[in-house]
Design a protein around this motif. Structure first.
Motif, mmCIF file in Angstrom:
data_model
loop_
_atom_site.group_PDB
_atom_site.id
_atom_site.type_symbol
_atom_site.label_atom_id
_atom_site.label_comp_id
_atom_site.label_asym_id
_atom_site.label_seq_id
_atom_site.Cartn_x
_atom_site.Cartn_y
_atom_site.Cartn_z
ATOM 1 N N LEU B 117 0.875 -1.312 -0.107
ATOM 2 C CA LEU B 117 0.164 0.129 0.082
ATOM 3 C C LEU B 117 0.863 1.380 -0.020
ATOM 4 N N ALA B 118 1.596 1.309 0.837
ATOM 5 C CA ALA B 118 2.630 2.384 0.983
ATOM 6 C C ALA B 118 3.319 2.660 -0.374
ATOM 7 N N ILE B 119 3.864 1.585 -0.984
ATOM 8 C CA ILE B 119 4.526 1.695 -2.160
ATOM 9 C C ILE B 119 3.843 2.291 -3.170
ATOM 10 N N THR B 120 2.312 1.809 -3.338
ATOM 11 C CA THR B 120 1.480 2.159 -4.290
ATOM 12 C C THR B 120 1.230 3.530 -4.169
ATOM 13 N N ILE B 121 1.070 3.898 -2.961
ATOM 14 C CA ILE B 121 0.949 5.408 -2.369
ATOM 15 C C ILE B 121 2.055 6.503 -3.036
ATOM 16 N N ALA B 122 3.151 6.043 -2.778
ATOM 17 C CA ALA B 122 4.103 6.772 -3.169
ATOM 18 C C ALA B 122 4.348 6.745 -4.679
ATOM 19 N N ALA B 123 4.211 5.731 -5.410
ATOM 20 C CA ALA B 123 4.208 5.597 -6.903
ATOM 21 C C ALA B 123 3.332 6.516 -7.376
ATOM 22 N N VAL B 124 1.907 6.047 -7.247
ATOM 23 C CA VAL B 124 0.900 6.913 -7.695
ATOM 24 C C VAL B 124 1.064 8.334 -7.475
#
Lengths: 158, 506
Positions: B117-124
């Motif tokens: 989730l954290a990685i997705t938030i960062a990437a998006v």
């Protein structure tokens, strides 16, 4: 356990020559080395001993460090026996010892499927020495034994 | 922070006993420590119940599984026969509690989800807002240009709107990934300190339904561990002046690094006199038995190592368990060419230590170095070498008969006494077939990668020749032998005796 035998071969070589057979610096080198062993092109030091390592001990070391599993010793008892014999050394002038050496070699050839490269070289050298020795020119059985060993070695080389 | 060395000996024993009970490999040690605890306080015999009752802090070891006393055959055995001999483990490792395993799996899954989730938030955040911001900025520029040239496509839009929009989106493009990364870093830090699978509140204590243990009794049986600051930032640095074993910088000064306290063993009490070495696993001291004046070698864990071990998931107490195994092997095998371990107990710094018989002399490494400078005659050298190696072969064959592989044969681990006697030492990473924990996690890549550097010179490539089959098969069809030896783990790393090696097809 076999990995202990390998390390033992390393230590023995280092004791006899003050050098390690092949210097492995770190993991990268090791990976390359492993690759060489796996593909069957194991590099063993070519600068053989020049007198520092007796031939028979070198045969033991080459078996200990061999990349092929079938060349390794099966048990410590076997290693101990061979090592004791090797450390006594072979005196070609003594008939009993020379004959025992030939017998042992023939037995080894019959039981083991392959020999290490260095074993082949050293066996050929020692057997032809015995064969060419003037003392044994009259002994037919020794000549036939040495002949069979040489034949086998020749077949392995070719 | 209260100094852990100030704890009473009995409490220290109890702590370690409780901790080691949770590892499978540590159970022999637990039995021994049980005896030791009885010796120290015969009236109040200790019992290992459902773990420490105090809330576990971030640095402390989480229990891997809960062992109640009646279900632990080893402890009972130790009760019945309070001899100092090691009880033989024949029943195999105890099965972990099912609910516990579930909790661990769930927690691991949650962790993974959270990280994703954290990685997705960062990437998006980075891509999306950045892109949007760029588009807006471009449009704004275009509008300005058009305005300059006198006509506009966006005549119905207020140009001023673009300015705050651009600022907001660009700020978000910077902020969101920063927040995401910050979150990841902080999580990673707390992950290091906490074992993620066993949060104290998530840990269901398997209490007896009929007789629930009152909390008062719990605190009485298992005294609260010393309160330490919870924040990992506040954790004491390894180079703490009062902790002797952790002082890395004090390697030169051997006398100052010696712990002052008394090593309490099962057979006697020891005092360290001199520092002999500092290894990856632990420190080695020369010590003396206080009563008999016998000189011993004391091997204990470094504090650093201990922390490392406790911070990694699944490998808790591994060094301590290894030390225990070393003791088990070296105390069991009786041979004149093998170093004899005589005792196991608690060090003043509240770690496990083992004591071994002191061997005078030098290592083979020093011997070879000396030989290099001196230059012996070839014949003499051959004679001495064959003598030495012959003795090592005798030692190794004895060890092999016992089902143990040394795995770390090198000149540094072979001692020569002045009268030419050869002794094989340091079974620290030996493999004992009967004692190996088959269910343990293999998550030790970090440590073993470092450890591989030291002795790779003497490492048998045969260990990796299984790889050939693995590469050719390229499937999960591992042979039985490979499975047993666990040579290849799930990620395709090949396990050597010294660590994991990743080898590709080429």
């Amino acid at each position: 356990m076999k990995m202990d035998m390998y390390a033992l071969g390393m230590v023995l070589y280092e004791l006899l020559t003050n050098e390690v057979p092949f210097r492995v610096k770190g993991l990268g080198d090791y990976t390359l080395y492993v690759g060489a062993v796996v593909s069957g092109n194991q590099e063993f030091p070519n600068k053989i001993s020049q007198g520092t390592i007796p031939d028979e001990l070198f045969m033991v070391i080459s078996r200990l460090l061999s990349g092929k599993l079938e060349n390794r010793y099966d048990s410590y008892e076997e290693l101990d026996r061979e090592f004791q014999l090797a450390s006594q050394g072979l005196d070609i002038n003594q008939e009993a010892k020379a004959e025992a050496f030939l017998d042992r070699t023939i037995a080894a050839i019959e039981t083991r499927p392959s020999l290490t490269e260095h074993e082949i070289i050293i066996l050929e050298k020692m057997t032809s020495e015995i064969l060419g020795h003037e003392k044994y020119q009259a002994r037919e059985e020794i000549k036939t034994k040495a002949g069979t060993i040489l034949d086998h070695v020749q077949s392995l080389i070719s | 922070m209260p100094n852990r060395a100030e704890l009473q000996p009995r409490n220290r024993v109890e702590q370690w006993k409780t901790r080691l009970a949770y590892t499978i490999m540590g159970q022999r040690a637990t039995a021994l420590l049980h005896n030791l605890a009885d010796k120290l306080n015969p009236d109040n015999s200790l019992s290992v119940t459902a773990g420490p009752s105090a809330p576990l802090l971030s640095w402390q070891i989480r229990p891997r599984q809960v062992i109640t006393e009646p279900t632990n055959p080893l402890l009972n055995q130790a009760d019945e026969s309070p001899s100092t001999e090691l009880p033989t483990v024949s029943a195999g490792p105890p099965k972990p509690v099912a609910s516990k395993t579930l909790t661990k799996q769930q927690a691991t899954r949650n962790n993974k989800l959270r990280n994703i989730l954290a990685i997705t938030i960062a990437a998006v955040g980075a891509v999306g807002t950045g892109f949007f911001g760029c588009v807006l900025a471009f449009q704004y520029q275009t509008c300005l240009l058009f305005r300059i040239f006198g006509y506009s496509l966006f005549s119905h839009v207020d140009y001023a709107l673009f300015i705050p929009l651009t600022i907001i989106t660009n700020t978000l493009a910077v902020l969101l990934p920063t927040i995401g990364l910050l979150y990841l870093t902080l999580r990673g830090r707390t992950n290091q300190a906490e074992a993620p699978f066993a949060l104290p509140e998530a840990l269901p204590a398997p209490q007896e339904p009929n007789e629930p243990t009152p909390p008062a009794e719990q605190t009485k049986e298992a005294p609260p561990l010393p309160a330490l600051p919870e924040e990992p930032e506040d954790m004491p640095a390894p180079q703490e002046p009062n902790s002797a074993t952790g002082a890395k910088g004090a390697e030169d000064d051997s006398t100052s690094a010696v712990p002052k306290g008394i090593f309490i063993g099962n057979q006697g009490q020891y005092k360290a006199t001199e520092k002999l070495g500092h290894g990856g696993q632990g420190d080695v001291f020369k010590g003396i038995n206080i009563k008999t004046n016998e000189i011993v070698v004391i091997k204990t864990l470094t504090e650093e190592r201990y922390r490392q071990a406790t911070s990694r998931d699944g490998s808790q107490l591994k060094p301590a368990a290894r030390l225990t195994q070393e003791f088990a092997i070296q105390s069991r095998i009786e041979h004149s060419n093998i170093e004899k371990a005589i005792d196991l107990g608690i060090s003043p710094d509240n770690f496990v230590f083992i004591a071994k018989r002191f061997i005078p002399g030098t290592t083979l490494k020093a011997y070879i170095d000396e030989q290099k400078t001196q230059g012996q005659e070839p014949a003499k050298r051959v004679a001495s070498s064959t003598d030495i190696i012959g003795q090592v072969i005798k030692a190794l064959s004895t060890v092999a008969k016992d089902g143990v592989g040394h795995r770390d044969i090198k000149p540094g681990n072979i001692m020569i006494t002045p009268d030419g006697h050869v002794v094989l030492i340091d079974f620290g990473i030996a493999k004992d077939v009967g004692f190996e924990n088959e269910n343990a996690n293999d998550e030790e890549r970090l440590t073993t990668k470092l450890a591989v550097m030291g002795t790779v010179q003497y490492l048998d490539p045969y260990n990796i020749t299984y790889l050939k089959e693995y590469v050719t098969e390229k499937s999960q069809k591992l042979t039985e032998a490979q499975k047993q030896a666990k040579l290849v783990n799930e990620d395709g790393y090949v396990r050597t005796w010294h660590g994991f090696v990743r080898i590709t097809n080429q």
